[in-house]
Design an enzyme around this catalytic site. Sequence first.
Site, PDB file in Angstrom:
ATOM      1  N   SER A 188      -6.658  18.045  -9.983  1.00 57.18           N
ATOM      2  CA  SER A 188      -7.479  16.868 -10.278  1.00 57.18           C
ATOM      3  C   SER A 188      -7.622  15.994  -9.042  1.00 57.18           C
ATOM      4  CB  SER A 188      -6.834  16.082 -11.426  1.00 57.18           C
ATOM      5  OG  SER A 188      -5.451  15.932 -11.223  1.00 57.18           O
ATOM      6  N   GLU A 211      -8.436  11.884  -7.799  1.00 55.13           N
ATOM      7  CA  GLU A 211      -8.467  10.489  -8.251  1.00 55.13           C
ATOM      8  C   GLU A 211      -9.392   9.650  -7.377  1.00 55.13           C
ATOM      9  OE1 GLU A 211      -4.629   8.617  -9.156  1.00 55.13           O
ATOM     10  OE2 GLU A 211      -5.254   6.917  -7.925  1.00 55.13           O
ATOM     11  N   ASP A 241       0.503  -3.265 -11.789  1.00 53.07           N
ATOM     12  CA  ASP A 241       1.192  -4.307 -11.023  1.00 53.07           C
ATOM     13  C   ASP A 241       0.308  -5.528 -10.994  1.00 53.07           C
ATOM     14  OD1 ASP A 241       3.530  -3.001 -10.086  1.00 53.07           O
ATOM     15  OD2 ASP A 241       2.240  -1.789  -8.790  1.00 53.07           O
ATOM     16  N   PHE A 248       0.282   1.230   2.247  1.00 51.93           N
ATOM     17  CA  PHE A 248       0.402   1.727   0.858  1.00 51.93           C
ATOM     18  C   PHE A 248       1.842   2.100   0.546  1.00 51.93           C
ATOM     19  CE2 PHE A 248      -4.161   3.537   0.777  1.00 51.93           C
ATOM     20  CZ  PHE A 248      -4.614   2.476   0.020  1.00 51.93           C
ATOM     21  N   HIS A 299      -2.484  16.736  -7.981  1.00 51.16           N
ATOM     22  CA  HIS A 299      -3.421  15.631  -8.237  1.00 51.16           C
ATOM     23  C   HIS A 299      -3.618  14.921  -6.900  1.00 51.16           C
ATOM     24  CE1 HIS A 299      -5.166  12.175 -10.462  1.00 51.16           C
ATOM     25  NE2 HIS A 299      -4.487  11.413  -9.632  1.00 51.16           N
TER      26      HIS A 299
HETATM   27  P1  FAD Z   1       6.595   1.685 -16.152  1.00 47.16           P
HETATM   28  O1  FAD Z   1       6.792   3.098 -16.526  1.00 47.16           O
HETATM   29  O2  FAD Z   1       6.500   0.674 -17.245  1.00 47.16           O
HETATM   30  O3  FAD Z   1       7.785   1.287 -15.160  1.00 47.16           O
HETATM   31  C1  FAD Z   1       7.752   0.112 -14.390  1.00 47.16           C
HETATM   32  C2  FAD Z   1       9.155  -0.322 -13.999  1.00 47.16           C
HETATM   33  O4  FAD Z   1       9.823  -0.866 -15.127  1.00 47.16           O
HETATM   34  C3  FAD Z   1      10.064   0.797 -13.514  1.00 47.16           C
HETATM   35  O5  FAD Z   1      10.905   0.259 -12.528  1.00 47.16           O
HETATM   36  C4  FAD Z   1      10.850   1.204 -14.741  1.00 47.16           C
HETATM   37  O6  FAD Z   1      12.119   1.759 -14.414  1.00 47.16           O
HETATM   38  C5  FAD Z   1      10.994  -0.119 -15.457  1.00 47.16           C
HETATM   39  N1  FAD Z   1      10.925   0.046 -16.931  1.00 47.16           N
HETATM   40  C6  FAD Z   1      10.095   0.854 -17.626  1.00 47.16           C
HETATM   41  N2  FAD Z   1      10.292   0.723 -18.940  1.00 47.16           N
HETATM   42  C7  FAD Z   1      11.254  -0.192 -19.095  1.00 47.16           C
HETATM   43  C8  FAD Z   1      11.881  -0.759 -20.224  1.00 47.16           C
HETATM   44  N3  FAD Z   1      11.507  -0.394 -21.481  1.00 47.16           N
HETATM   45  N4  FAD Z   1      12.851  -1.701 -20.008  1.00 47.16           N
HETATM   46  C9  FAD Z   1      13.195  -2.075 -18.761  1.00 47.16           C
HETATM   47  N5  FAD Z   1      12.631  -1.555 -17.636  1.00 47.16           N
HETATM   48  C10 FAD Z   1      11.670  -0.641 -17.809  1.00 47.16           C
HETATM   49  N6  FAD Z   1      -1.634   0.869 -10.763  1.00 47.16           N
HETATM   50  C11 FAD Z   1      -2.751   0.205 -11.139  1.00 47.16           C
HETATM   51  O7  FAD Z   1      -2.742  -1.040 -11.169  1.00 47.16           O
HETATM   52  N7  FAD Z   1      -3.901   0.867 -11.492  1.00 47.16           N
HETATM   53  C12 FAD Z   1      -3.966   2.217 -11.504  1.00 47.16           C
HETATM   54  O8  FAD Z   1      -5.009   2.785 -11.816  1.00 47.16           O
HETATM   55  C13 FAD Z   1      -2.794   2.967 -11.135  1.00 47.16           C
HETATM   56  N8  FAD Z   1      -2.774   4.310 -11.152  1.00 47.16           N
HETATM   57  C14 FAD Z   1      -1.611   4.994 -10.890  1.00 47.16           C
HETATM   58  C15 FAD Z   1      -1.591   6.380 -11.023  1.00 47.16           C
HETATM   59  C16 FAD Z   1      -0.425   7.098 -10.779  1.00 47.16           C
HETATM   60  C17 FAD Z   1      -0.429   8.593 -10.949  1.00 47.16           C
HETATM   61  C18 FAD Z   1       0.750   6.412 -10.354  1.00 47.16           C
HETATM   62  C19 FAD Z   1       2.000   7.177 -10.044  1.00 47.16           C
HETATM   63  C20 FAD Z   1       0.733   5.029 -10.209  1.00 47.16           C
HETATM   64  C21 FAD Z   1      -0.428   4.296 -10.496  1.00 47.16           C
HETATM   65  N9  FAD Z   1      -0.479   2.916 -10.420  1.00 47.16           N
HETATM   66  C22 FAD Z   1      -1.624   2.227 -10.767  1.00 47.16           C
HETATM   67  C23 FAD Z   1       0.695   2.157  -9.973  1.00 47.16           C
HETATM   68  C24 FAD Z   1       1.569   1.698 -11.162  1.00 47.16           C
HETATM   69  O9  FAD Z   1       0.825   0.873 -12.005  1.00 47.16           O
HETATM   70  C25 FAD Z   1       2.760   0.947 -10.585  1.00 47.16           C
HETATM   71  O10 FAD Z   1       3.621   1.835  -9.931  1.00 47.16           O
HETATM   72  C26 FAD Z   1       3.524   0.056 -11.561  1.00 47.16           C
HETATM   73  O11 FAD Z   1       4.440  -0.733 -10.831  1.00 47.16           O
HETATM   74  C27 FAD Z   1       4.333   0.811 -12.600  1.00 47.16           C
HETATM   75  O12 FAD Z   1       3.581   1.406 -13.531  1.00 47.16           O
HETATM   76  P2  FAD Z   1       4.269   2.457 -14.557  1.00 47.16           P
HETATM   77  O13 FAD Z   1       3.241   2.843 -15.526  1.00 47.16           O
HETATM   78  O14 FAD Z   1       4.979   3.499 -13.824  1.00 47.16           O
HETATM   79  O15 FAD Z   1       5.332   1.462 -15.256  1.00 47.16           O
END
Ligand code: FAD
Length: 289
Positions: free
Chosen positions: A12, A14, A105, A212, A262
């Site tokens: 894929s 992005e 974020d 980045f 990806h």
């Molecule tokens: P989570 O999985 O929620 O984790 C975030 C943090 O919180 C981690 O440190 C985790 O250990 C902690 N955590 C998780 N769950 C809990 C809980 N229940 N209790 C306590 N702590 C917890 N960002 C964007 O803004 N837009 C995008 O389109 C985008 N695309 C991305 C695509 C990919 C493939 C990747 C890898 C990242 C992308 N990001 C994007 C970045 C991402 O949004 C950031 O890395 C963000 O900080 C974390 O998102 P996450 O979904 O991994 O969060």
Amino acid sequence: MESQKQFKRRFSFEFFPPKTDKGKEKLQKVRDRLAEVNPDFFSVTFGAGGSTRDRTIETVLGLHKQGISTAPHLSCVGGTREAIGELLDVYQKSGINRIVALRGDMPSGMGAAGELRYANELVEFIRERTGDTFNLEVAAYPEFHPQARNAEEDLKNFARKVQAGANSAITQYFFNADSYFYFIDRLEKMNITIPVVPGIMPIVNFTNLVRFSDMCGAEIPRWIRKQLEAYGDDSESIRKFGEEVVTRMCEKLLSAGAPGLHFYTLNQAEASLAVWKNLGLDDQKKIAF
Ligand code: FAD
């Protein structure tokens, strides 16, 4: 890596949603180039707090209509259940079948966290609201998420996303294949066996890569950093070296059983395509690398 070998490989690309007409034209050309190699899907990022909401929708639906399945990224930070629900309705009605579900974020100083605090809560919400309509991808961090309390907690938090209903994961980019192999090992010990597809960042620009990587916690190994630094403004040497390093890592990942790749294209086709070509990823080899 045994758990990963059972999955069909998927490839894929992005994109981010362009802001200007010129950016849209450019993305169309990039899309056409990348469509030639017949990827499994495209994905389009989403600015945290909904900052790119309309542009993401427009880009996703535009790409999807042109024949290659396209997955919107959807982040919950700063959003409400209602606003996220509306977006899900739009995608569901438009025949989208895959979503990359993220926390996102929030830029510092911008608003409250939102109603859903973590990606596992978003996955749960999407499942509750739309059942099995969407194939849900979540983010994985072989070098661990920069805000995680510690590595063990980060793994547990990843497991929460899988328990909430994620089908598969895409990793943050990395330049050290061992971090990915170790991550998969740990997941296997936790009996987590969803496909975890390595996210690949082609190297084209040293300054941007450093910026980045500092933001997202991806490590640039010293030998790569030093070599890139030494090339200075010689962008051709940076490109060649980057292509070689990334191709070698991808070869290692695929040979060990990674279930696809990806590419973070940054809306540029050539760097990803160069790696693709070096890997010989025609339709036949996509299956039997
Ligand atoms: P989570 O999985 O929620 O984790 C975030 C943090 O919180 C981690 O440190 C985790 O250990 C902690 N955590 C998780 N769950 C809990 C809980 N229940 N209790 C306590 N702590 C917890 N960002 C964007 O803004 N837009 C995008 O389109 C985008 N695309 C991305 C695509 C990919 C493939 C990747 C890898 C990242 C992308 N990001 C994007 C970045 C991402 O949004 C950031 O890395 C963000 O900080 C974390 O998102 P996450 O979904 O991994 O969060």
